[in-house]
Design an enzyme around this catalytic site. Structure first.
Site, mmCIF file in Angstrom:
data_model
loop_
_atom_site.group_PDB
_atom_site.id
_atom_site.type_symbol
_atom_site.label_atom_id
_atom_site.label_comp_id
_atom_site.label_asym_id
_atom_site.label_seq_id
_atom_site.Cartn_x
_atom_site.Cartn_y
_atom_site.Cartn_z
ATOM 1 N NE ARG A 50 -2.222 0.508 3.678
ATOM 2 C CZ ARG A 50 -3.030 0.667 4.715
ATOM 3 N NH1 ARG A 50 -2.853 -0.058 5.788
ATOM 4 N NH2 ARG A 50 -4.011 1.522 4.682
ATOM 5 C CE LYS A 149 3.663 -20.500 10.734
ATOM 6 N NZ LYS A 149 4.998 -20.110 10.402
ATOM 7 C CG HIS A 179 10.162 -22.029 6.009
ATOM 8 N ND1 HIS A 179 9.311 -21.698 7.021
ATOM 9 C CD2 HIS A 179 11.382 -22.151 6.587
ATOM 10 C CE1 HIS A 179 9.996 -21.613 8.159
ATOM 11 N NE2 HIS A 179 11.258 -21.876 7.929
ATOM 12 C CE LYS A 183 13.861 -25.137 7.917
ATOM 13 N NZ LYS A 183 14.805 -24.037 8.111
ATOM 14 C CD GLU A 217 12.333 -20.875 16.412
ATOM 15 O OE1 GLU A 217 12.752 -20.025 15.606
ATOM 16 O OE2 GLU A 217 11.140 -20.962 16.738
ATOM 17 C CG ASP A 236 4.983 -19.562 14.769
ATOM 18 O OD1 ASP A 236 4.691 -18.939 13.730
ATOM 19 O OD2 ASP A 236 6.122 -19.562 15.265
ATOM 20 C CG HIS A 241 7.151 -25.264 10.337
ATOM 21 N ND1 HIS A 241 6.782 -24.952 9.061
ATOM 22 C CD2 HIS A 241 7.420 -24.081 10.943
ATOM 23 C CE1 HIS A 241 6.830 -23.628 8.897
ATOM 24 N NE2 HIS A 241 7.208 -23.080 10.029
ATOM 25 C CE LYS A 340 9.053 -18.213 18.147
ATOM 26 N NZ LYS A 340 9.860 -18.404 16.943
HETATM 27 C C1 BG6 Z 1 8.397 -19.747 11.109
HETATM 28 C C2 BG6 Z 1 7.811 -19.325 12.425
HETATM 29 O O1 BG6 Z 1 7.447 -20.386 10.306
HETATM 30 O O2 BG6 Z 1 9.470 -20.643 11.356
HETATM 31 C C3 BG6 Z 1 8.852 -18.703 13.321
HETATM 32 O O3 BG6 Z 1 6.747 -18.412 12.203
HETATM 33 C C4 BG6 Z 1 10.037 -19.621 13.454
HETATM 34 O O4 BG6 Z 1 8.313 -18.398 14.593
HETATM 35 C C5 BG6 Z 1 10.534 -20.077 12.089
HETATM 36 O O5 BG6 Z 1 11.062 -18.912 14.131
HETATM 37 C C6 BG6 Z 1 11.618 -21.107 12.207
HETATM 38 O O6 BG6 Z 1 12.133 -21.340 10.928
HETATM 39 P P1 BG6 Z 1 13.629 -21.783 10.710
HETATM 40 O O7 BG6 Z 1 13.726 -21.984 9.226
HETATM 41 O O8 BG6 Z 1 14.489 -20.666 11.226
HETATM 42 O O9 BG6 Z 1 13.789 -23.034 11.480
#
Ligand code: BG6
Length: 492
Positions: A50, A149, A179, A183, A217, A236, A241, A340
């Site tokens: 925008r 997502k 994603h 990988k 993480e 999330d 994932h 996290k």
């Molecule tokens: C994302 C999440 O899809 O994946 C994040 O929204 C997360 O919260 C991330 O940190 C982790 O991805 P990667 O590729 O760093 O393991």
């Protein structure tokens, strides 16, 4: 030399082009593909948001993203300029008519070619954007839409989002990105299972004791607290994932790598997840929330302080003992955990095999360790197979537990492409294998929804855990109750 298949000319329109995802992932990924010569000279990348911006200002933004997120060794003045020259910018309002005629004109200039609309925006804008793409006749037979997502907050809202997209795009043109599927090591998991005869005969409950999937993480919510607090670790990470990783471990061999052959098998796994009874919801699911503690960078605050809301019940950690109702996996628990601010950044799958039926070495070695196969997704991508071998020298048969160790970085000196590089090129090629089909998303929600409902209805809160640890003690109890422990690589 990396082998690469050039793609045909395309137009990629990125909605949300000045946002975080675009900056961190999409622009760097496209830059790398361009640098590798995969993107033909006629292809165009059109940023949209925008914000009022000139082409030059957008190019300056993209240059900033490349300087920040592409390692210096891969960029030169020439390759950065060549990439930036592909970029143009159109300002358009997702929910109003402003800007759409301009977009129509820009797209018409190239004639009929593959057209990709990447919606790097919040899901509340998926419907309005798709509606306008439809009403402005921008959707051609060669058009594709890419969505990220969160696809909804639960099964019902995911259905509404998918319906809104489905009004304009047929299912084969919808690319739902997870994603993790892009990988390299995740794809290697498929190679390991289906390009090698070795493991398949053992890949069942007769020989496998249990499976662990950990996505840990060290980072906190890093300025994304606004989004994260409406999501939490379950939406999330787990719904997408982690369940996708579970599918790749547990699925039957597909008949080919055709998209639907693979997705049919993943769907069967999701549909076979054993629904949780009321008691299971108590016993087999743990949620946690980080408190102040330590991270690799020093002392860190807790989630509630970062959020500025002392009442949030959003979970930053989840552990689940999942079970699959199938002959292959009938007695094999899958322990899943993600969080996290944990002790270490590591994503890995650990398959623990059963112990030998009889230890004939009891006199000298009464604690034979079971074989373990570790598929490390990140960091230090690789595969390890832990075996018992005889310790050299005299003194009876004593054993050492050692890994057959395949570190991909050492084995292959080529750079490992980022997930988005592969996925974006797959969209251009029209290859849906690594994207989630609508029924998969729905089946994943059917498993998750009852857990979220229970949390919403109950009065209890996530269990606190100190930053820099492995989560709340109840997550440790979840697995130790079964006489097992979370895997930590020896020596870490
Ligand atoms: C994302 C999440 O899809 O994946 C994040 O929204 C997360 O919260 C991330 O940190 C982790 O991805 P990667 O590729 O760093 O393991």
């Amino acid at each position: 030399m990396p082998r690469m298949m050039p793609v045909e000319p395309f137009d990629l329109v990125v909605f949300g082009a000045t946002g975080d995802l675009s900056q961190r992932k999409l622009i760097p990924a496209l830059f790398h593909r361009d640098d590798q010569g995969q993107i033909p000279p006629e292809a165009r990348i059109i940023g949209t948001s925008r914000r009022d911006m000139t082409d030059e200002a957008f190019r300056a933004f993209a240059q900033g993203a490349i300087e920040k997120f592409v390692e210096a060794e891969f960029r030169t003045a020439a390759n950065v300029k060549r990439f930036l020259d592909r970029l143009t910018y159109v300002s358009a309002e997702a929910t109003q008519e402003d800007g759409w005629l301009k977009l129509e004109k820009v797209l018409a200039a190239a004639g009929e070619r593959v057209r990709i609309f990447y919606l790097a925006v919040g899901p509340e804008l998926f419907g309005p954007i798709c509606e306008r793409l439809g009403s402005h006749n921008l959707v051609t037979p060669h058009s594709r839409v890419v969505v990220e997502k969160p696809l909804g907050k639960d099964g019902a809202s995911a259905q509404a989002v998918n319906d809104a997209i489905g009004k304009v795009f047929p299912e084969p043109s919808i690319y739902r990105i997870d994603h993790y599927l892009g990988k390299e090591t995740v794809q290697n998991l498929m190679a390991l299972r289906f390009a090698n005869a070795l493991f398949e005969p053992l890949w069942k409950d007769e020989y496998i004791d249990h499976v662990q999937i950990t996505v840990a993480e060290t980072l906190g919510v890093e300025g994304r607290a606004g989004y994260y607090d409406t999501s939490g670790a379950m939406r999330d990470m787990v719904q997408n994932h982690i369940l996708q990783l579970l599918c790749l471990v547990a699925m039957e061999p597909p008949s080919s790598m055709e998209a639907d052959a693979v997705r049919d098998e993943k769907l069967k796994v999701l549909k076979s997840l054993k629904p949780m009874s009321a008691q299971d919801l108590e016993d087999k699911v743990v949620r946690g929330q980080y408190r102040a503690g330590a991270s690799s960078t020093g002392a860190v605050g807790g989630y509630l302080e970062e959020l500025g809301n002392p009442d949030s019940k959003t979970e930053t950690f989840v552990a689940i003992k999942a079970q699959i109702n199938s002959w292959r996996w009938a007695n094999v628990p899958f322990y899943l955990r993600t969080g996290k601010r944990l002790s270490q950044r590591v994503s890995e799958i650990m398959v623990q095999f059963r112990e030998v039926p009889l230890n004939i070495f009891k006199k000298t070695a009464d604690d034979l360790q079971p074989n373990r196969l570790i598929i490390r997704l990140q960091p230090d991508e690789g595969i390890k197979l832990w075996l018992c071998v005889k310790e050299p020298g005299p003194g009876g048969l004593r054993f050492k537990y050692v890994p057959l160790d395949m570190n991909f970085a050492e084995a292959f000196t080529t750079r490992q492409p980022e997930a988005y590089e592969r996925l974006l090129m797959d969209v251009v090629r029209g290859n849906q294998t690594l994207f989630m089909r609508r029924d998969e998303v729905a089946a994943a929600w059917r498993y998750i929804d009852p857990i979220l409902d229970k949390w919403k209805e109950g009065s209890d809160s996530p269990k606190p855990y100190q930053s820099g640890t492995w989560g709340p003690s109840s997550a440790i109890a979840l697995i130790e109750r079964d006489g097992r422990t979370w895997y930590e690589a020896p020596g870490t």
